[in-house]
Enzyme design. Structure first.
Site, PDB file in Angstrom:
ATOM      1  N   ARG A 290      -7.961  -7.095  -4.191  1.00  0.00           N
ATOM      2  CA  ARG A 290      -8.323  -6.555  -5.500  1.00  0.00           C
ATOM      3  C   ARG A 290      -8.228  -7.659  -6.556  1.00  0.00           C
ATOM      4  NH1 ARG A 290      -5.417  -0.707  -5.999  1.00  0.00           N
ATOM      5  NH2 ARG A 290      -3.435  -1.784  -6.170  1.00  0.00           N
TER       6      ARG A 290
ATOM      7  N   ARG B 270       2.588  -1.316  -1.483  1.00  0.00           N
ATOM      8  CA  ARG B 270       1.696  -1.854  -0.442  1.00  0.00           C
ATOM      9  C   ARG B 270       0.690  -2.813  -1.055  1.00  0.00           C
ATOM     10  NH1 ARG B 270      -2.484   2.831   1.611  1.00  0.00           N
ATOM     11  NH2 ARG B 270      -2.602   4.040  -0.305  1.00  0.00           N
TER      12      ARG B 270
ATOM     13  N   ASP C  40      -6.177   1.675  -8.778  1.00  0.00           N
ATOM     14  CA  ASP C  40      -5.559   2.479  -7.710  1.00  0.00           C
ATOM     15  C   ASP C  40      -6.469   3.607  -7.231  1.00  0.00           C
ATOM     16  OD1 ASP C  40      -3.322   0.889  -7.679  1.00  0.00           O
ATOM     17  OD2 ASP C  40      -2.242   2.091  -9.135  1.00  0.00           O
TER      18      ASP C  40
ATOM     19  N   ASP D  18       5.301   1.771   5.091  1.00  0.00           N
ATOM     20  CA  ASP D  18       5.210   0.511   5.850  1.00  0.00           C
ATOM     21  C   ASP D  18       4.460  -0.593   5.114  1.00  0.00           C
ATOM     22  OD1 ASP D  18       2.560   1.305   6.059  1.00  0.00           O
ATOM     23  OD2 ASP D  18       2.712   1.926   8.153  1.00  0.00           O
ATOM     24  N   GLY D  19       3.839  -0.254   3.971  1.00  0.00           N
ATOM     25  CA  GLY D  19       3.143  -1.277   3.190  1.00  0.00           C
ATOM     26  C   GLY D  19       1.749  -1.624   3.683  1.00  0.00           C
TER      27      GLY D  19
ATOM     28  N   GLY E 222       6.949   0.439  -8.164  1.00  0.00           N
ATOM     29  CA  GLY E 222       6.597  -0.935  -7.819  1.00  0.00           C
ATOM     30  C   GLY E 222       5.483  -1.040  -6.791  1.00  0.00           C
TER      31      GLY E 222
ATOM     32  N   ASP F 212       2.118   5.117 -13.405  1.00  0.00           N
ATOM     33  CA  ASP F 212       2.108   3.838 -12.681  1.00  0.00           C
ATOM     34  C   ASP F 212       0.708   3.483 -12.197  1.00  0.00           C
ATOM     35  OD1 ASP F 212       2.931   6.187 -11.015  1.00  0.00           O
ATOM     36  OD2 ASP F 212       2.501   4.805  -9.373  1.00  0.00           O
ATOM     37  N   ASN F 213      -0.249   4.411 -12.350  1.00  0.00           N
ATOM     38  CA  ASN F 213      -1.646   4.143 -11.982  1.00  0.00           C
ATOM     39  C   ASN F 213      -2.522   3.954 -13.213  1.00  0.00           C
ATOM     40  OD1 ASN F 213      -0.895   4.468  -9.327  1.00  0.00           O
ATOM     41  ND2 ASN F 213      -1.583   6.573  -9.179  1.00  0.00           N
TER      42      ASN F 213
END
Length: 521
Positions: A192, A103, A279, A134-135, A100, A269-270
């Site tokens: 983005r 960040r 990404d 920490d995002g 998911g 996931d990328n």
């Protein structure tokens, strides 16, 4: 500042019923609502006028307080409800389960001139998918993403775009080398822009949980809004969707190989279902032509994501997407047919791309051998890929092998490495090249012009990004602005930027950020 909102995804797809922002497993949902963390003192470093115009914003808007507040995450634009997407993935070939947007926070969808875009902040704080992180993002990685997304676009390679780069005013703790020495760095946020941020892993998540209802919902939604030209129904619709994703992915990879771009972390996931580069982590450009090079420190041992392996990895990832879509199709054969065609089509597209790079308009069977012998020769001693192909266009039909060699020898990192055997190999190859271009009908000047449209003169070499990062860390953004302007026209001569048409300097060979990078980069 006026954005024309269109919130299809959050209107039509299921949300996480829990709105508490803590890391956790999220079930039966495509996304979780989450608010960006307010930065303490945001400031705009750079914005792309072209991307702003694409979403309906002007230069005046970019300079407004609304722009600063919205794209730093300070305020929520009226009528929007930010969210983080849920997806899973295979990382370095291993199933990782739920991942998911850890960040990244999607602000909203907008529509302008009949095109829809999703606006996403990267580095705006934690989400339910942040796991132990920490995002946030640091200035270093944010500069690399902002510059590269735009550089890749101007090279003619499909990609997400970057609207803006901001400082948050906050410090972020990072261990740049993963060696137990964390330090505080400047926090930053990139906005983005893409048609959507739906990935291969979005489908893998539901398939892995046997949540076929939501798998079907997501696939139908994706086709309806992003592949509306697919008018088929049932199984045929899903096959047409998969075939198109396969083709656009193939096209993207051919373009990566054309310009020497190495993504560095091609996890499922990328991978975007739009066939666009997404990404920007530990990416890099080939300096010397080296099919075994990867920019990713994490991948240094097995080199799964090395330059020469990118076409195979894309196919491997497409197999995972096929597995995820299988419950909607229930027949492996048509999926296998599409996947088998990938390899044949790739070889054909790659050959045509290399013909373009070498200035061949007429197709000849022996081109395959000529190209293979060239790529082998380029690896014998360190040879700068960008400079070699750019300077090859200076070779004329009348040139003897020795003259032709002088046209390309600037590409060698150390000319002393070119011993008699290698020199003879080069002369042999250049003689064959001479015969081949003499079979073409184009004049030398016409061939040069065509070659220079596919062989860039300027690419975003890692050392250039690092110089830019070093300056920006001291509050000097002039180099960032200079590189951004230069990279808008990578195929033009741009004599005022000639100093950037050069091999990687020796000091950058093993410097952190210039050769290998970590995933947090």
């Amino acid at each position: 500042m006026k954005l024309h909102l269109q919130n299809n995804l959050i209107t039509e797809l299921p949300a996480d019923s829990n709105e508490i922002n803590v890391p956790r497993q999220v079930h039966q949902a495509c996304y979780s609502y989450v608010l960006p963390k307010k930065p303490s003192n945001p400031s705009l470093i750079h914005a792309s006028n072209e991307v702003a115009n694409a979403i309906g914003l002007s230069q005046e808007d970019i300079l407004s307080a609304d722009f600063l507040n919205t794209f730093s995450g300070s305020t929520i634009y009226p009528g929007t409800k930010p969210y983080a997407l849920s997806y899973a993935g295979h990382q370095f070939g291993n199933w990782a389960g739920q991942l998911g947007d850890g960040r990244a926070i999607n602000l909203t969808e907008v529509i302008h001139e009949n095109k829809s875009y999703t606006l996403q902040l990267k580095g705006a704080g934690p989400t339910p998918y942040s796991r132990t992180a920490d995002g946030f993002a640091v200035l270093r990685s944010s500069i690399r993403e902002h510059l590269c997304a735009e550089a890749i676009h101007y090279l003619g390679v499909p990609t997400t775009r970057s609207l803006s780069l901001m400082l948050s005013g906050d410090q972020v703790l990072r261990d740049v080398l993963y060696n137990g020495n964390p330090a505080y760095e400047k926090g930053a946020i990139v906005c983005r822009v893409a048609p959507s941020f739906i990935r291969f892993g979005s489908f893998e998540l539901f398939a892995s949980r046997e949540d076929h209802d939501n798998l079907k919902l997501l696939t139908d939604f994706t086709i309806k809004h992003h592949f509306p030209h697919i008018q088929k129904e049932g199984v045929e619709k899903y096959l047409a969707f998969f075939e198109e994703v396969t083709q656009t992915t193939l096209n993207m990879i051919v373009n990566w190989q054309r310009v020497g771009f190495v993504h560095g972390v091609m996890n499922t996931d990328n991978m975007s279902i739009h066939g666009i580069t997404i990404d920007y982590g530990p990416y890099g450009w080939l300096e010397d032509y080296n099919s075994g090079w990867t920019p990713n420190t994490t991948d240094n041992q097995h080199k799964r994501y090395r330059f020469g392996n990118q076409p195979e990895i894309a196919l491997w990832n497409l197999y995972q997407l096929a597995n995820a879509l299988f419950p909607l199709i229930n027949d492996a054969k048509p999926l296998e047919t599409i996947l088998e065609a990938y390899s044949t089509n790739y070889e054909k597209e790659y050959l045509n791309m290399m013909r373009d790079k070498l200035g061949f308009q007429i197709k000849k069977e022996q081109d395959v051998v000529l190209i293979q012998s060239l790529t082998q020769l380029l690896e014998k001693v360190e040879t700068d890929m960008t400079i070699f192909f750019r300077n090859l266009s200076n070779v004329t039909k009348a040139d003897a092998a020795i003259t032709a060699f002088n046209a390309i020898k600037e590409a060698f990192y150390n000319e002393k490495d070119v011993d008699e055997t290698i020199l003879k190999d080069w002369h042999d190859w250049l003689e064959k090249y001479s015969i081949r271009i003499n079979a073409e009908t184009l004049f030398d000047s016409e061939r040069k012009e065509k070659m220079n449209k596919v062989n860039p003169k300027y690419v975003l070499r890692n050392y250039m990004s690092q110089l830019c990062i070093d300056d920006a860390d001291k509050g000097d953004y002039s180099l960032l602005n200079e590189l951004f302007e230069m990279l808008k026209n990578p195929y033009d001569e741009q004599p005022n930027f000639q100093k950037w048409f050069t091999k990687r300097p020796d000091w950058a060979r093993d410097k952190v950020g210039c050769s290998m990078l970590s995933c947090s980069s």
